[in-house]
Scaffold this motif. Structure first.
Motif, PDB file in Angstrom:
ATOM      1  N   ILE A  67       0.845  -1.215   0.000  1.00  0.00           N
ATOM      2  CA  ILE A  67       0.000   0.000   0.000  1.00  0.00           C
ATOM      3  C   ILE A  67       0.869   1.248   0.000  1.00  0.00           C
ATOM      4  O   ILE A  67       0.680   2.160  -0.820  1.00  0.00           O
ATOM      5  CB  ILE A  67      -0.943   0.000   1.229  1.00  0.00           C
ATOM      6  N   ILE A  68       1.843   1.273   0.910  1.00  0.00           N
ATOM      7  CA  ILE A  68       2.691   2.476   1.005  1.00  0.00           C
ATOM      8  C   ILE A  68       3.473   2.675  -0.289  1.00  0.00           C
ATOM      9  O   ILE A  68       3.547   3.785  -0.836  1.00  0.00           O
ATOM     10  CB  ILE A  68       3.631   2.365   2.234  1.00  0.00           C
ATOM     11  N   GLY A  69       4.032   1.578  -0.804  1.00  0.00           N
ATOM     12  CA  GLY A  69       4.801   1.668  -2.054  1.00  0.00           C
ATOM     13  C   GLY A  69       3.942   2.170  -3.204  1.00  0.00           C
ATOM     14  O   GLY A  69       4.340   3.071  -3.952  1.00  0.00           O
ATOM     15  N   THR A  70       2.735   1.625  -3.332  1.00  0.00           N
ATOM     16  CA  THR A  70       1.852   2.024  -4.441  1.00  0.00           C
ATOM     17  C   THR A  70       1.421   3.482  -4.291  1.00  0.00           C
ATOM     18  O   THR A  70       1.371   4.235  -5.273  1.00  0.00           O
ATOM     19  CB  THR A  70       0.593   1.123  -4.485  1.00  0.00           C
ATOM     20  N   ALA A  71       1.108   3.885  -3.050  1.00  0.00           N
ATOM     21  CA  ALA A  71       0.669   5.270  -2.825  1.00  0.00           C
ATOM     22  C   ALA A  71       1.787   6.250  -3.181  1.00  0.00           C
ATOM     23  O   ALA A  71       1.537   7.279  -3.830  1.00  0.00           O
ATOM     24  CB  ALA A  71       0.243   5.449  -1.374  1.00  0.00           C
ATOM     25  N   LEU A  72       3.015   5.911  -2.783  1.00  0.00           N
ATOM     26  CA  LEU A  72       4.140   6.808  -3.088  1.00  0.00           C
ATOM     27  C   LEU A  72       4.375   6.876  -4.594  1.00  0.00           C
ATOM     28  O   LEU A  72       4.615   7.950  -5.147  1.00  0.00           O
ATOM     29  CB  LEU A  72       5.406   6.325  -2.376  1.00  0.00           C
ATOM     30  N   LEU A  73       4.267   5.750  -5.235  1.00  0.00           N
ATOM     31  CA  LEU A  73       4.463   5.711  -6.692  1.00  0.00           C
ATOM     32  C   LEU A  73       3.344   6.492  -7.390  1.00  0.00           C
ATOM     33  O   LEU A  73       3.595   7.245  -8.336  1.00  0.00           O
ATOM     34  CB  LEU A  73       4.473   4.251  -7.159  1.00  0.00           C
ATOM     35  N   GLY A  74       2.121   6.311  -6.872  1.00  0.00           N
ATOM     36  CA  GLY A  74       0.976   7.038  -7.428  1.00  0.00           C
ATOM     37  C   GLY A  74       1.186   8.540  -7.320  1.00  0.00           C
ATOM     38  O   GLY A  74       0.919   9.294  -8.263  1.00  0.00           O
ATOM     39  N   GLY A  75       1.685   8.976  -6.176  1.00  0.00           N
ATOM     40  CA  GLY A  75       1.957  10.400  -5.964  1.00  0.00           C
ATOM     41  C   GLY A  75       2.979  10.916  -6.948  1.00  0.00           C
ATOM     42  O   GLY A  75       2.820  11.986  -7.544  1.00  0.00           O
ATOM     43  N   LEU A  76       4.037  10.137  -7.154  1.00  0.00           N
ATOM     44  CA  LEU A  76       5.103  10.557  -8.080  1.00  0.00           C
ATOM     45  C   LEU A  76       4.571  10.622  -9.514  1.00  0.00           C
ATOM     46  O   LEU A  76       4.866  11.575 -10.247  1.00  0.00           O
ATOM     47  CB  LEU A  76       6.284   9.581  -7.982  1.00  0.00           C
ATOM     48  N   LEU A  77       3.792   9.628  -9.873  1.00  0.00           N
ATOM     49  CA  LEU A  77       3.230   9.625 -11.235  1.00  0.00           C
ATOM     50  C   LEU A  77       2.309  10.821 -11.438  1.00  0.00           C
ATOM     51  O   LEU A  77       2.338  11.477 -12.478  1.00  0.00           O
ATOM     52  CB  LEU A  77       2.452   8.326 -11.479  1.00  0.00           C
ATOM     53  N   SER A  78       1.495  11.086 -10.418  1.00  0.00           N
ATOM     54  CA  SER A  78       0.581  12.226 -10.509  1.00  0.00           C
ATOM     55  C   SER A  78       1.371  13.528 -10.653  1.00  0.00           C
ATOM     56  O   SER A  78       1.055  14.374 -11.492  1.00  0.00           O
ATOM     57  CB  SER A  78      -0.299  12.253  -9.262  1.00  0.00           C
ATOM     58  N   ALA A  79       2.416  13.669  -9.838  1.00  0.00           N
ATOM     59  CA  ALA A  79       3.247  14.881  -9.903  1.00  0.00           C
ATOM     60  C   ALA A  79       3.880  15.006 -11.282  1.00  0.00           C
ATOM     61  O   ALA A  79       3.920  16.105 -11.860  1.00  0.00           O
ATOM     62  CB  ALA A  79       4.325  14.824  -8.827  1.00  0.00           C
ATOM     63  N   THR A  80       4.339  13.901 -11.827  1.00  0.00           N
ATOM     64  CA  THR A  80       4.994  13.941 -13.138  1.00  0.00           C
ATOM     65  C   THR A  80       3.997  14.355 -14.220  1.00  0.00           C
ATOM     66  O   THR A  80       4.303  15.179 -15.082  1.00  0.00           O
ATOM     67  CB  THR A  80       5.579  12.548 -13.471  1.00  0.00           C
ATOM     68  N   MET A  81       2.792  13.801 -14.132  1.00  0.00           N
ATOM     69  CA  MET A  81       1.789  14.131 -15.156  1.00  0.00           C
ATOM     70  C   MET A  81       1.401  15.611 -15.097  1.00  0.00           C
ATOM     71  O   MET A  81       1.270  16.265 -16.115  1.00  0.00           O
ATOM     72  CB  MET A  81       0.555  13.246 -14.983  1.00  0.00           C
ATOM     73  N   VAL A  82       1.259  16.114 -13.871  1.00  0.00           N
ATOM     74  CA  VAL A  82       0.892  17.536 -13.745  1.00  0.00           C
ATOM     75  C   VAL A  82       2.036  18.401 -14.265  1.00  0.00           C
ATOM     76  O   VAL A  82       1.822  19.395 -14.964  1.00  0.00           O
ATOM     77  CB  VAL A  82       0.588  17.898 -12.274  1.00  0.00           C
ATOM     78  N   ARG A  83       3.261  17.999 -13.936  1.00  0.00           N
ATOM     79  CA  ARG A  83       4.419  18.787 -14.376  1.00  0.00           C
ATOM     80  C   ARG A  83       4.498  18.833 -15.897  1.00  0.00           C
ATOM     81  O   ARG A  83       4.891  19.834 -16.491  1.00  0.00           O
ATOM     82  CB  ARG A  83       5.708  18.175 -13.774  1.00  0.00           C
ATOM     83  N   LEU A  84       4.136  17.723 -16.528  1.00  0.00           N
ATOM     84  CA  LEU A  84       4.247  17.668 -17.987  1.00  0.00           C
ATOM     85  C   LEU A  84       3.038  18.282 -18.693  1.00  0.00           C
ATOM     86  O   LEU A  84       3.064  18.483 -19.903  1.00  0.00           O
ATOM     87  CB  LEU A  84       4.420  16.209 -18.443  1.00  0.00           C
ATOM     88  N   VAL A 110      -2.405  10.709  -3.524  1.00  0.00           N
ATOM     89  CA  VAL A 110      -1.910   9.778  -2.515  1.00  0.00           C
ATOM     90  C   VAL A 110      -3.057   9.362  -1.589  1.00  0.00           C
ATOM     91  O   VAL A 110      -3.216   8.174  -1.276  1.00  0.00           O
ATOM     92  CB  VAL A 110      -0.756  10.424  -1.714  1.00  0.00           C
ATOM     93  N   LEU A 111      -3.881  10.325  -1.209  1.00  0.00           N
ATOM     94  CA  LEU A 111      -4.999  10.025  -0.313  1.00  0.00           C
ATOM     95  C   LEU A 111      -5.985   9.041  -0.951  1.00  0.00           C
ATOM     96  O   LEU A 111      -6.383   8.048  -0.331  1.00  0.00           O
ATOM     97  CB  LEU A 111      -5.725  11.326   0.064  1.00  0.00           C
ATOM     98  N   VAL A 112      -6.350   9.337  -2.203  1.00  0.00           N
ATOM     99  CA  VAL A 112      -7.311   8.470  -2.900  1.00  0.00           C
ATOM    100  C   VAL A 112      -6.708   7.074  -3.090  1.00  0.00           C
ATOM    101  O   VAL A 112      -7.390   6.056  -2.904  1.00  0.00           O
ATOM    102  CB  VAL A 112      -7.722   9.104  -4.256  1.00  0.00           C
ATOM    103  N   THR A 113      -5.429   7.031  -3.438  1.00  0.00           N
ATOM    104  CA  THR A 113      -4.761   5.729  -3.608  1.00  0.00           C
ATOM    105  C   THR A 113      -4.807   4.952  -2.302  1.00  0.00           C
ATOM    106  O   THR A 113      -5.107   3.752  -2.289  1.00  0.00           O
ATOM    107  CB  THR A 113      -3.294   5.938  -4.053  1.00  0.00           C
ATOM    108  N   LEU A 114      -4.507   5.639  -1.214  1.00  0.00           N
ATOM    109  CA  LEU A 114      -4.497   4.972   0.094  1.00  0.00           C
ATOM    110  C   LEU A 114      -5.878   4.404   0.438  1.00  0.00           C
ATOM    111  O   LEU A 114      -5.993   3.250   0.847  1.00  0.00           O
ATOM    112  CB  LEU A 114      -4.055   5.951   1.185  1.00  0.00           C
ATOM    113  N   VAL A 115      -6.902   5.226   0.261  1.00  0.00           N
ATOM    114  CA  VAL A 115      -8.261   4.781   0.603  1.00  0.00           C
ATOM    115  C   VAL A 115      -8.656   3.580  -0.256  1.00  0.00           C
ATOM    116  O   VAL A 115      -9.177   2.573   0.234  1.00  0.00           O
ATOM    117  CB  VAL A 115      -9.275   5.940   0.416  1.00  0.00           C
TER     118      VAL A 115
END
Lengths: 547, 288
Positions: free
Chosen positions: B13-30, B263-268
């Protein structure tokens, strides 16, 4: 005779009783409800930049002077009187005495000094403060007495006294900081994303002509609702009392059923315009840059656009063809010498032919044989701009020009407009335009970042831009309204001649209000409907009928 | 055994949430227009203020640096500040989460109540016309885009939870009907019914134990479906929940806000799925 008198006395008595019912206690029952189109970003009046925060500042903030939105004349508020020095650098205010902030903290010249010093703090980056920053150096505030203060700016500020219309005073000593206000209402509750509740300021200083305390309203509930369709639906369901800025489409729909609910105050200061990319480093082919930098080309495009049709079809008659940078609604600054634009595709085509353009099987080509085609980008979701772009596409088709309409979301459009300069033409509008041309210095000066057709020129790239720079600085440095007007009239004429912006229409100020709102007098200046919020009341008669 | 399983799930869960956050940040940045701000075209702002505005945005240009700094701050309890709303992200989430949780909770109750009632009765009755009617209803709802359901909800002034439930229900119903239908077709259940065993006894002793673990997995998936539906419904209905916040953050390219919401939505979602998985395995491992 006696009988006659008695028959008059009785109705008069009834009338007096009725009038008696319309006392503050009756007005005090009301809550006005309307929508903000976005979340307010701040309640600090000195940091306000977005429309929602501006609305709250207007309703809660106490100012030294206030521009009467109806007469467009500056009126005293917390300052009883004021005097601007001849050089336009200094202003001295004489303040009203015996006034307190909403939390009871007394108001004095110290608060004015504190507000001005904080406003002019460069690290605050306040849009309101930046409007006063006409030259380098510090602002000096001198408290002459508890009710008198003089403020000296390092350089002349054009329209200095008018600028204070935007400065809501904050308290130096109140523990509530910027939440202690001097305006008619104060923020009582804020539910992010949902509602801002304003309650009557119990310490508000104003009274009406009969000596009744203002404001009449008990509270104002501002619902945060970005969706205009839902705002309209809620108005129809009587869940809100007014719509401050109404779309022309909805205006007509409401007017067909209940004409008494809608108000068209006439052409506003807001304008819709398009411009071509004249940035030298823009990633465009050289021949297109040459078109866009040609005055004749821009003028020809301007002449080929049927502004009357834009106003009639897109805005259903609730807009006026734009004559120039300022709307005729700006009574003082509008240049009355400007002639109405004449729609003439034939004249436009002839002008282009004189410049070496020619028609080839109905397609316009330049002297080098390049087909004249360009794209207009505008922000997606704005149906009026999308329709205007489509109509311009049709108009220009008549002179053989092919236009592609592209809609982008606003951040993408901004990126192209301000960073990559990867665009050919943009169609956008200006809203909440100020009355004084000084507020648009950053648009007209060629060195400015908001000189949209070609920002941040190191030196003016054309003679006419150099002339506009000179005239704008001249009007800005002068405290003589006549000289300022002459200079800005010439700016308006140059802008029409050179067409860096092709001004299209001035939208009308449309609004709607429920019949239970009393005291409304919609105007063209923002805030159109609640500019006199302190004198509005809601549901008086209904309130009285309750046991 | 269970403890090890929970720990394994926790790490995932923690690994996926962190990865989800990074992916989200990358998509917004791009995304185009990432480092722009509407205030840039405010003609009142002078060049110094505009420069300061640009600098504040450019601090997030290096996405990896931004993300690592965000994680460091988050470990100290600071989720950063929203770029558009100028408020701490933790405050915004705290204020809006109850509404969204309530909305999703009620919607799940409604959709599951309706889906299970229809699915059970369809499986139990085995009437073609009834099954066809239920399938048509769920099929129509399945075809409706979230935006249309949201607008209808606004137009008819119905509770938003009903709109979310209408979006989740068809998926729940179809899976539940198939699972229960398959369970009722098992030979030992057909035999039990032929022998006249009471229907409730058949349901609780024979059908639920067979379909239960998969229904629990479906419940986990329903949570993520409901969260997905809540975002457009909240935005359209003007509800001040986390869904509306996510919508606004995406439109305004509000990186700190969007990353935290992701990250929150991924966690839930992951927690709901894990809970369903764990309960399912506990139920499944019990002797019949």
């Amino acid at each position: 005779m006696t009988k006659l008198t008695s028959t008059r006395v009785l109705p008069n008595l009834v009338l007096c009783l009725c009038l008696g019912l319309l006392t503050p206690s009756a007005f005090a029952q009301g809550e006005l409800r309307f929508c903000l189109r976005s979340e307010p970003k701040t309640f600090d009046p000195l940091q306000v930049e977005d429309d929602a925060s501006v609305a709250i500042r207007y309703l809660t903030g106490g100012t030294l002077v206030r521009m009467n939105r109806q007469s467009q004349v500056l009126e005293p508020e917390l300052a009883q009187s004021w005097k601007v020095s001849k050089d336009g650098k200094q202003i001295t205010f004489k303040l009203r005495s015996g006034i307190s902030f909403s939390d009871g903290t007394p108001f004095s010249a110290e608060d004015v000094a504190y507000t001005v010093q904080r406003l002019m703090d460069p690290s605050l980056h306040s849009p309101t403060g930046d409007a006063f920053r006409s030259g380098p150096g510090k602002v000096d505030t001198k408290i002459l007495s508890a009710s008198q203060i003089s403020i000296t700016f390092p350089a002349p500020v054009a329209g200095l006294d008018r600028q204070f219309d935007q400065v809501a005073l904050i308290s130096q000593h109140s523990p509530k900081k910027e939440m202690a206000v001097l305006g008619p209402f104060m923020v009582a509750d804020y539910k992010p994303g949902a509602t801002v509740l304003l309650k009557r300021n119990p310490n508000y200083w104003k009274t009406d002509e009969q000596g009744r305390k203002l404001p009449y309203l008990d509270s104002i509930r501002l619902d945060i609702q970005p969706n205009r369709d839902i705002e309209m639906l809620r108005f129809k369901r009587n869940e809100i009392d007014l719509i401050n800025s109404l779309d022309s489409e909805y205006f007509d729909k409401l007017a067909s059923g209940s004409p008494q609910l809608v108000h068209d105050a006439g052409a506003s200061l807001d304008s819709e315009q398009m411009w071509f990319n004249q940035v030298a480093k823009a990633p465009l082919p050289g021949y297109k840059k040459a078109w866009f930098r040609s005055t004749a080309f821009r003028r020809a495009i301007s002449d080929a656009i049927n502004r009357d049709d834009l106003a009639r079809v897109v805005f259903r008659g609730h807009a006026q063809p734009a004559l120039g940078p300022f709307s005729p609604a700006n009574r003082f600054w509008f240049d009355a010498k400007l002639k109405p634009p004449v729609y003439s595709p034939d004249a436009s085509l002839k002008a282009l032919q004189r410049e070496g353009f020619h028609l080839d099987n109905g397609t316009l080509k330049d002297a080098g044989g390049n087909v004249v085609v360009f794209s207009i980008i505008t922000n997606s979701g704005n149906k009026y701009r999308e329709r205007m772009a489509t109509m311009i596409q049709e108009d220009l088709q008549k002179i053989g020009i092919q236009v592609n309409v592209v809609t982008l979301d606003f951040p993408s459009l901004l990126e192209r407009m301000t960073q990559t300069f990867d665009y050919e033409a943009i169609l956008l509008g200006l809203s909440n335009v100020g009355l004084d041309p000084n507020e648009e210095m950053n648009v007209w000066l060629s060195s400015s970042e908001n000189h949209q057709w070609n920002p941040q020129e190191k030196t003016p790239e054309t003679a006419w831009e150099a002339e506009i720079d000179r005239l704008m600085r001249l009007q800005s440095a002068s405290s003589d309204p006549k000289k300022r007007k002459e200079a800005f009239d010439r700016v308006q004429e140059i802008v029409v001649e050179q067409a860096p912006f092709i001004f299209l229409v001035n939208r009308n100020a449309l609004s709607a209000s429920s019949s239970s709102v009393h005291g409304l007098s919609p105007v063209i200046l923002a805030p159109q409907t609640y500019w006199n919020a302190e004198r509005l009341s809601v549901g008086v008669i209904e309130a009285q009928s309750r046991p | 055994m269970l403890g090890r399983k929970i720990a394994r799930h926790g790490v995932a869960i923690i690994g996926t949430a962190l990865l989800g956050g990074l992916l989200s940040a990358t998509m917004v940045r791009l995304a185009p227009g990432f480092d722009t701000d509407e205030a840039q075209i405010d003609s009142h702002l002078n060049s110094e203020s505009l420069r300061a505005l640009r600098e504040s945005r450019s601090q997030q240009n290096n996405i990896l640096v931004f993300y690592l700094q965000s994680l460091k701050r988050a470990s100290q309890g600071d989720l950063g500040s929203s770029l558009t709303l100028h408020q701490p992200v933790s405050k915004l989430l705290r204020e809006r989460a109850p509404l969204t949780l309530r909305l999703i909770g009620v919607a799940l109750l409604l959709s599951w109540g309706a889906a299970m009632t229809l699915a059970l009765s369809a499986a139990f009755l085995r009437l073609y016309s009834y099954d066809a009617l239920a399938t048509v209803i769920s099929g129509i709802l399945l075809c409706l885009p979230a935006a249309v359901v949201g607008l209808l909800s606004v137009l008819w002034n119905t509770p938003a939870a009903l709109a979310v439930a209408a979006l989740v229900f068809p998926r729940d119903f179809r899976y539940a009907r198939n699972l229960l239908g398959r369970a009722y077709s098992l030979p030992h259940i057909i035999t039990a019914r032929a022998k006249g065993l009471h229907e409730l006894r058949i349901l609780f002793w024979h059908v639920i134990p067979v379909a239960g673990p998969q229904l629990l997995a479906l419940a986990g998936v329903s949570v993520s479906l409901a969260i997905g539906a809540a975002i457009p419904i909240e935005a359209l209905c003007g509800l001040a929940g986390v869904g509306q916040l996510a919508w606004q953050a995406a439109l305004a390219r509000d990186l700190p806000l969007l990353v935290n919401i992701t990250v929150l939505v991924t966690l839930v979602t992951l927690l709901a799925n894990t809970a369903a998985d764990l309960i399912g395995s506990m139920v499944g491992s019990q002797p019949a």
